[in-house]
Each structure stands twice: as C-alpha cells, then as structure tokens.
Design a protein around this motif. Structure first.
Motif: not given
Length: 115
Positions: A13-16, A18-22
């Motif tokens: 979840a943290v990686v997703v 960071v990659l895509f933004g909230y």
C-alpha cells in the motif's frame, strides 16, 4: 514470496501511494471498476453468443402441416323463372301479379356428386 501477513500488504500500500499519489488512487479505482464491469458484460455476451450458436447448430423441429383440402367447386345458381299463364281476352281486370317463385332447397355439392 507470499502475501500472508498484514505487514506485507502495508508495504504494498505504501509503495502504491508513493508511486501514484493519493489524488490518483480514486481515479484508478474508478477506472479499474469500469474495466471490470465492461469485462463482465463482454464475458456474458460471449456466453450468450455461444448459446445462440449452439441453438442454431441443433436442427429445428419440423412442424407438422396438415394437408390442405382443395375447395369444392361451386354450382352456379340459376334464378327461377315464374310461370305466367297465357293472356285470356277480357281478363285484364282480374290480372294478378305473379307471386315470387319459392326457392328450392339446393343440394350440397357432395350430395350432387353422389346422386
């Protein structure tokens, strides 16, 4: 490597994030939802197509058509001619108009052919 423990899921979840933004996550989830919906309808359409094709491959049951009976020939109806008695001299005062001829019952065409 399996995703058995909750800590593995948290790292993903943290990686997703960071990659895509909230800000992009709701748009991505909507897009995935639409894609899944389209995929499901296409799969249902394919199964419907299969059932239609299978139904078309099976021979259709033949309908039993009763034989047709040709119509009976019609007999022309000839009007009855009233019989008029000859004129008698001096009977002009007693002249009575002729009565209409009574219709004779007509036989059915089947009875005429037999008799």
């Amino acid at each position: 490597m399996g995703f058995d423990s909750p800590s593995h899921w948290a790292i993903v979840a943290v990686v997703v994030l960071v990659l895509f933004g909230y800000k992009k996550l709701p748009e991505m989830s909507r897009s995935v939802g639409r894609s899944l919906r389209i995929f499901k309808t296409e799969m249902k359409g394919m199964t419907d197509d299969d059932s239609v094709r299978d139904a078309a491959e099976q021979p259709a049951p033949t309908a039993v058509v009763p034989p047709t009976v040709p119509p009976l020939p019609t007999v022309p109806v000839v009007p009855a001619v009233p019989v008029v008695p000859p004129e008698v001299p001096g009977s002009a005062q007693l002249a009575v108009p002729p009565a209409p001829a009574a219709e004779t019952p007509r036989e059915a065409p089947q009875q005429q052919a037999q008799g």
